[in-house]
Scaffold this motif. Sequence first.
Motif, mmCIF file in Angstrom:
data_model
loop_
_atom_site.group_PDB
_atom_site.id
_atom_site.type_symbol
_atom_site.label_atom_id
_atom_site.label_comp_id
_atom_site.label_asym_id
_atom_site.label_seq_id
_atom_site.Cartn_x
_atom_site.Cartn_y
_atom_site.Cartn_z
ATOM 1 N N ASP A 1 28.918 11.979 -3.963
ATOM 2 C CA ASP A 1 28.868 13.207 -3.248
ATOM 3 C C ASP A 1 30.164 13.667 -2.790
ATOM 4 O O ASP A 1 30.872 14.785 -2.834
ATOM 5 N N LEU B 1 22.973 8.959 -12.125
ATOM 6 C CA LEU B 1 24.219 9.415 -11.393
ATOM 7 C C LEU B 1 24.898 10.368 -11.996
ATOM 8 O O LEU B 1 25.506 11.274 -11.510
ATOM 9 N N ARG C 1 23.268 13.848 -12.202
ATOM 10 C CA ARG C 1 23.359 14.484 -10.916
ATOM 11 C C ARG C 1 24.660 14.863 -10.452
ATOM 12 O O ARG C 1 24.880 16.013 -9.606
ATOM 13 N N SER C 2 25.660 14.294 -11.017
ATOM 14 C CA SER C 2 26.952 14.443 -10.162
ATOM 15 C C SER C 2 27.948 15.293 -11.174
ATOM 16 O O SER C 2 28.989 15.895 -10.412
ATOM 17 N N GLN D 1 25.915 4.766 -3.324
ATOM 18 C CA GLN D 1 26.278 5.499 -4.630
ATOM 19 C C GLN D 1 26.468 7.089 -4.486
ATOM 20 O O GLN D 1 27.420 7.536 -4.820
ATOM 21 N N TYR D 2 25.317 7.447 -4.089
ATOM 22 C CA TYR D 2 24.856 8.986 -3.887
ATOM 23 C C TYR D 2 26.021 9.601 -2.920
ATOM 24 O O TYR D 2 26.813 10.443 -3.221
ATOM 25 N N SER D 3 26.348 9.006 -1.865
ATOM 26 C CA SER D 3 27.396 9.394 -0.907
ATOM 27 C C SER D 3 28.701 9.310 -1.305
ATOM 28 O O SER D 3 29.254 10.365 -1.159
#
Length: 89
Positions: free
Chosen positions: A11, A33, A36-37, A6-8
């Motif tokens: 990002d 998420l 953060r994004s 998810q983070y990858s």
Amino acid sequence: LDLAHQYSVMDELVSASQSCEQLLVASIHDLHLATRSFTHALVLNGDHQGSWVAGAVEEVLTPEVINSALGHRVEWVTSQSGERVLIAS
């Protein structure tokens, strides 16, 4: 997707949109998420009036707004690494 993916993926999407100077619009139901994004957020309240709240993430994704929109209590907590996250309570 698992957390690492998810983070990858997020990002990579954010990075690609910034390098191309393009706007990235996404429907994200994961509060962490989203905070953060993204720099801005739109929260649809789901009421019969069709009301919504929009603006900078730190102004929109607050416990008060989320509690009202989702009908469920959330609160800020601080992780051991010092990161603030919204969690359901």
